[in-house]
Design a protein around this motif. Structure first.
Motif, short mmCIF file in Angstrom:
data_model
loop_
_atom_site.label_atom_id
_atom_site.label_comp_id
_atom_site.label_asym_id
_atom_site.label_seq_id
_atom_site.Cartn_x
_atom_site.Cartn_y
_atom_site.Cartn_z
N UNK A 57 0.89 -1.23 0.08
CA UNK A 57 -0.01 0.15 -0.04
C UNK A 57 0.90 1.38 0.06
N UNK A 58 0.25 2.51 -0.48
CA UNK A 58 1.05 3.66 -0.67
C UNK A 58 1.60 3.82 -2.00
N UNK A 59 1.32 3.22 -3.07
CA UNK A 59 2.06 3.35 -4.26
C UNK A 59 1.12 3.83 -5.36
N UNK A 60 -0.11 4.24 -5.11
CA UNK A 60 -1.07 4.99 -6.01
C UNK A 60 -2.25 4.12 -6.27
N UNK A 61 -3.13 4.58 -7.04
CA UNK A 61 -4.56 4.14 -7.17
C UNK A 61 -4.33 2.73 -8.21
N UNK A 62 -3.66 2.89 -9.42
CA UNK A 62 -3.43 1.90 -10.24
C UNK A 62 -2.67 0.88 -9.65
N UNK A 63 -1.49 1.10 -8.68
CA UNK A 63 -0.88 -0.01 -8.07
C UNK A 63 -1.92 -0.56 -6.91
N UNK A 64 -2.93 -0.14 -6.42
CA UNK A 64 -3.69 -0.52 -5.44
C UNK A 64 -4.75 -1.30 -6.21
N UNK A 129 -14.00 -7.93 -7.78
CA UNK A 129 -14.49 -6.70 -7.24
C UNK A 129 -14.03 -6.44 -5.66
N UNK A 130 -14.24 -7.85 -4.96
CA UNK A 130 -13.59 -7.64 -3.59
C UNK A 130 -12.20 -7.35 -3.23
N UNK A 131 -11.48 -7.96 -4.26
CA UNK A 131 -10.01 -7.87 -4.07
C UNK A 131 -9.52 -6.48 -4.37
N UNK A 132 -10.28 -5.89 -5.61
CA UNK A 132 -10.08 -4.57 -5.99
C UNK A 132 -10.38 -3.58 -4.97
N UNK A 133 -11.48 -3.85 -4.38
CA UNK A 133 -11.96 -2.78 -3.21
C UNK A 133 -10.88 -3.21 -2.06
N UNK A 134 -10.53 -4.17 -1.70
CA UNK A 134 -9.50 -4.44 -0.53
C UNK A 134 -8.31 -3.68 -0.86
N UNK A 135 -7.67 -3.62 -2.08
CA UNK A 135 -6.48 -3.03 -2.48
C UNK A 135 -6.71 -1.50 -2.24
N UNK A 136 -7.77 -0.84 -3.03
CA UNK A 136 -8.10 0.38 -2.77
C UNK A 136 -8.41 1.14 -1.27
N UNK A 137 -9.03 0.14 -0.63
CA UNK A 137 -9.47 0.48 0.58
C UNK A 137 -8.12 0.48 1.31
N UNK A 138 -7.11 -0.33 1.30
CA UNK A 138 -5.90 -0.37 1.93
C UNK A 138 -5.04 0.97 1.54
N UNK A 139 -5.06 1.28 0.36
CA UNK A 139 -4.43 2.27 -0.01
C UNK A 139 -4.92 3.64 0.35
#
Length: 146
Positions: A57-64, A129-139
């Motif tokens: 986490x912390x590398x931007x939205x596309x990385x998230x 959807x859930x894994x992308x949401x997890x990445x974005x929420x962590x970001x």
């Protein structure tokens, strides 16, 4: 090192694993005993969320988004491997395999069979959807905690 992003990623992926585990159960035979199916998936998801998504986490939205998708794929792989290994061990205790190599290769055969069985639109959609949401929420958590 524990961070808020790691905790949130682990929690989000664990909730996703629990929900998807419940969606998977109707795909199997009615008489199948699931035992600790949800709990095993939950624990694996916590580890994957913490290590794969939270640590990046912390590398931007596309990385998230990419981190979330990677976390979802890793989650599915480890869950399939764990459950196939458990099933192989149960079968091997009955003396059904001719040797260690046959038992070991059965793990991967079961992984493929179970992977094909759960590859439905509902399961894949929920995982994506859930894994992308997890990445974005962590970001978002990482940005907020910084």
């Amino acid at each position: 090192m524990p961070t808020a992003a790691r905790f949130v990623a682990a929690l989000c992926l664990a909730v996703l694993a629990w929900v998807v585990s419940e969606q998977i159960k109707p795909l199997f035979d009615e008489d199948k005993a699931f035992g600790n199916f949800n709990l095993i998936n939950f624990v694996i998801a916590v580890a994957v969320g913490w290590q794969v998504i939270g640590s990046r986490a912390g590398r931007g939205l596309s990385a998230a988004i990419n981190n979330g998708l990677t976390g979802g794929i890793v989650l599915v792989f480890w869950c399939l491997l764990a459950h196939s290994a458990i099933r192989m061990f149960e079968i091997s205790m009955r003396g059904r395999y001719g040797g260690a190599f046959e038992a070991f290769s059965a793990i991967f055969e079961m992984m493929v069979e179970n992977g094909i069985l759960i590859a439905t639109q509902l399961i894949i959609g929920a995982l994506v959807i859930g894994s992308v949401a997890s990445g974005v929420i962590a970001e978002m958590t990482n940005k907020r905690a910084s």
